[in-house]
Design a protein around this motif. Structure first.
Motif: not given
Length: 299
Positions: A69-85, A105-109
């Motif tokens: 917190a306060g050091k750098i911006e942080v984001d999270y994405v999940n890698q799951e089997i069902g996350k496919v095109p 590829l999970m971080a594309k957005e």
């Protein structure tokens, strides 16, 4: 615009049997990923994106939200089997996602700027982060990418086999090909990888990838196109993996990108096996003695 650091951490829960069992290697319970994040902040990264699993998302955020917190911006994405095109078909009995290419590829957005990729459980060295930030901060084109290359002999575990992307480069230190070797071991007569039950020798100075890549957002287009093709041919398999070195090798072969190899003679260490922990603790201890890190990293 400052580059982003993408940390591949989706496999942490399965490797360690739960996040509460992550092995501390620093004097005040720091883990390897803490030192990588510290190095990234010092080098000038503007954001960190963690690729994790839903099963330990809450636990993971508890570990990192407060300390960052306060050091750098942080984001999270999940890698799951069902996350496919959309429209992709795969074996519904599969238990794990498809590896590093799928993870990125999970971080594309959520990534729209040049970014670097690291494994959560590898130590890369301070100078490696500085070097890759310098490269990514230049006015590079969409198809200019890079990777930090290590000498194979500096990246071997004494406690079992490892996976490495074995690289070939041209005279301009651009990558010409990279092949993922999933079983490399230190034997009595040297280092070798196993393929079709045969051992093939590798020189200790061979350049290898430790998944420390530098990309522009254009790589997501290549990843998605190749992942769709991969699922069409190997989606029915229970243990097939979509490795990022394979993606990079294909776009290089197709003449669609170039990858500058930023070479490092740093000594890698990680906790691939629980027996690696003692070596990692000693290595961090020496770096603290040298003044590279404070004894309490997040003081």
């Amino acid at each position: 615009m400052k580059p982003t650091l993408l940390v591949l951490a989706a496999g942490m829960g399965s490797r360690y049997g739960g996040l509460k069992q992550i092995d501390p290697i620093g004097p005040t319970n720091e883990i390897i990923i803490d030192y990588s994040i510290h190095d990234a902040i010092e080098a000038g990264f503007g954001k960190i994106v963690f690729v994790i699993r839903e099963s330990f998302e809450e636990e993971f955020k508890e570990l990192f939200d407060t300390k960052l917190a306060g050091k750098i911006e942080v984001d999270y994405v999940n890698q799951e089997i069902g996350k496919v095109p959309e429209g992709s078909v795969y074996n519904l009995e599969r238990e794990k996602p498809w590896g590093t290419g799928h993870a990125i590829l999970m971080a594309k957005e959520c990534i729209n700027e040049p970014f670097a990729v690291i494994n959560a459980d590898d130590y890369y060295g301070v100078e490696a982060f500085t070097t890759i930030v310098d490269y990514l901060s230049k006015s590079i084109t969409d198809e200019e990418n890079c990777m930090v290359g290590y000498q194979l002999g500096n990246t071997i575990s004494e406690n079992g086999s490892v996976s490495r992307g074995v690289c070939e480069t041209n005279d301009n230190d651009h990558l010409t090909t990279v092949v993922e070797r999933t079983h490399i071991e230190k034997l009595e007569n040297g280092i070798a990888y196993k393929e079709n039950e045969e051992w093939i020798q590798l020189a200790p100075e061979t350049t290898v990838s430790m998944n420390f890549w530098g990309f522009t957002p254009k790589v997501f287009d290549h990843l998605e196109a190749q992942f769709i093709s991969f699922l069409n041919t190997e989606g029915d398999q229970l243990k097939s993996e979509f490795f990022i070195p394979s993606v990079v090798a294909k776009v290089i072969k197709d003449g669609k990108t170039q990858v500058k190899v930023l070479k490092s003679d740093a000594q890698w260490f990680g906790v691939t096996y629980r027996e690696d922990k003692e070596k990692a603790i000693k290595a961090i201890g020496k770096l603290i003695e040298k003044g590279t890190y404070p004894s309490k990293l997040w003081a």
